[in-house]
Design an enzyme around this catalytic site. Structure first.
Site, short mmCIF file in Angstrom:
data_model
loop_
_atom_site.label_atom_id
_atom_site.label_comp_id
_atom_site.label_asym_id
_atom_site.label_seq_id
_atom_site.Cartn_x
_atom_site.Cartn_y
_atom_site.Cartn_z
N ARG A 95 4.36 4.01 -1.94
CA ARG A 95 5.34 4.08 -0.85
C ARG A 95 5.36 5.42 -0.13
O ARG A 95 5.27 5.45 1.11
CB ARG A 95 6.76 3.78 -1.40
CG ARG A 95 6.91 2.34 -1.87
CD ARG A 95 8.13 2.15 -2.73
NE ARG A 95 8.00 2.85 -4.01
CZ ARG A 95 8.94 2.92 -4.94
NH1 ARG A 95 10.12 2.34 -4.72
NH2 ARG A 95 8.71 3.54 -6.07
N ASP B 270 9.26 -1.40 -4.65
CA ASP B 270 8.03 -0.88 -5.26
C ASP B 270 6.98 -2.01 -5.26
O ASP B 270 7.18 -3.03 -5.91
CB ASP B 270 8.37 -0.44 -6.69
CG ASP B 270 7.17 0.14 -7.41
OD1 ASP B 270 6.05 0.10 -6.85
OD2 ASP B 270 7.36 0.63 -8.53
N CYS C 45 8.50 9.17 -3.72
CA CYS C 45 8.69 7.93 -4.48
C CYS C 45 8.46 8.24 -5.96
O CYS C 45 8.61 9.40 -6.37
CB CYS C 45 7.79 6.80 -3.96
SG CYS C 45 6.03 7.11 -4.10
P1 4NP Z 1 5.07 4.31 -5.87
O1 4NP Z 1 4.62 3.06 -6.76
O2 4NP Z 1 6.24 4.93 -6.59
O3 4NP Z 1 5.44 3.67 -4.59
O4 4NP Z 1 3.87 5.22 -5.78
C1 4NP Z 1 4.33 3.16 -8.13
C2 4NP Z 1 3.10 3.63 -8.54
C3 4NP Z 1 2.81 3.70 -9.88
C4 4NP Z 1 3.75 3.31 -10.81
C5 4NP Z 1 4.98 2.85 -10.40
C6 4NP Z 1 5.27 2.78 -9.06
N1 4NP Z 1 3.43 3.36 -12.18
O5 4NP Z 1 4.26 2.93 -13.00
O6 4NP Z 1 2.34 3.83 -12.55
#
Ligand code: 4NP
Length: 156
Positions: A13, A123, A7
């Site tokens: 995710r 997300d 991800c």
């Molecule tokens: P992930 O979610 O891609 O599912 O781990 C996110 C975690 C952090 C961020 C964005 C999405 N961020 O912008 O820090």
């Protein structure tokens, strides 16, 4: 078979997708290696998001031991299938591909559950517990679909 879940941050995710697949691999005693990574480096070294760690336990899955790392070109050599959680992750991974063989390893995870629909795992980072639970349940279904599609578990 070696499977990598990817991800953006590797804290919401993909650790949960990783957690579900590890859980099923253990349950069914399968020969599948699992890991996860993020296309971004913002959270490298961190545990999964505290909401995902708390809520995953309600589903009987612990992801506490996972630590975020960034996707790297070497992952094309070390994994057979690279599952992207959304299209932006998929594009970021494909940008690093060196060969057609690399490119062919990259797939959208939800196409296991909804073939050909190119759907994305939303997300949950800026969302609520309800958004996290929806993601957890979607990833459970997609994990089981993946295992059935590859005849690793029985259709039920
Ligand atoms: P992930 O979610 O891609 O599912 O781990 C996110 C975690 C952090 C961020 C964005 C999405 N961020 O912008 O820090």
């Amino acid at each position: 078979m070696r499977v990598l879940m990817v991800c953006l941050g590797n804290i919401c995710r993909s650790p949960m997708a990783d957690g579900w697949l590890r859980h099923r691999v253990k349950e069914h005693n399968l020969q599948v290696e699992v890991d996860s990574a993020g296309t971004a480096n913002y959270h490298v070294g961190e545990k999964p998001d505290h909401r995902m760690r708390r809520l995953s336990l309600e589903y009987g899955v612990s992801i506490d031991e996972l630590r975020a790392r960034q996707f790297s070109v070497a992952d094309f050599d070390n994994y057979d299938i690279i599952f992207a959680m959304d299209k932006s992750n998929e594009q970021n991974i494909l940008r690093l591909a060196r060969t057609d063989q690399d490119r062919q390893k990259v797939r959208l995870f939800l196409n296991e559950l909804y073939p050909g629909q190119d759907m994305e795992v939303p997300d949950p980072y800026y969302g609520t517990d309800m958004n996290f639970k929806e993601v957890i349940e979607l990833l459970d279904l997609a994990t089981n679909a993946f295992l059935k599609n590859n005849q690793l578990i029985e259709n039920s």
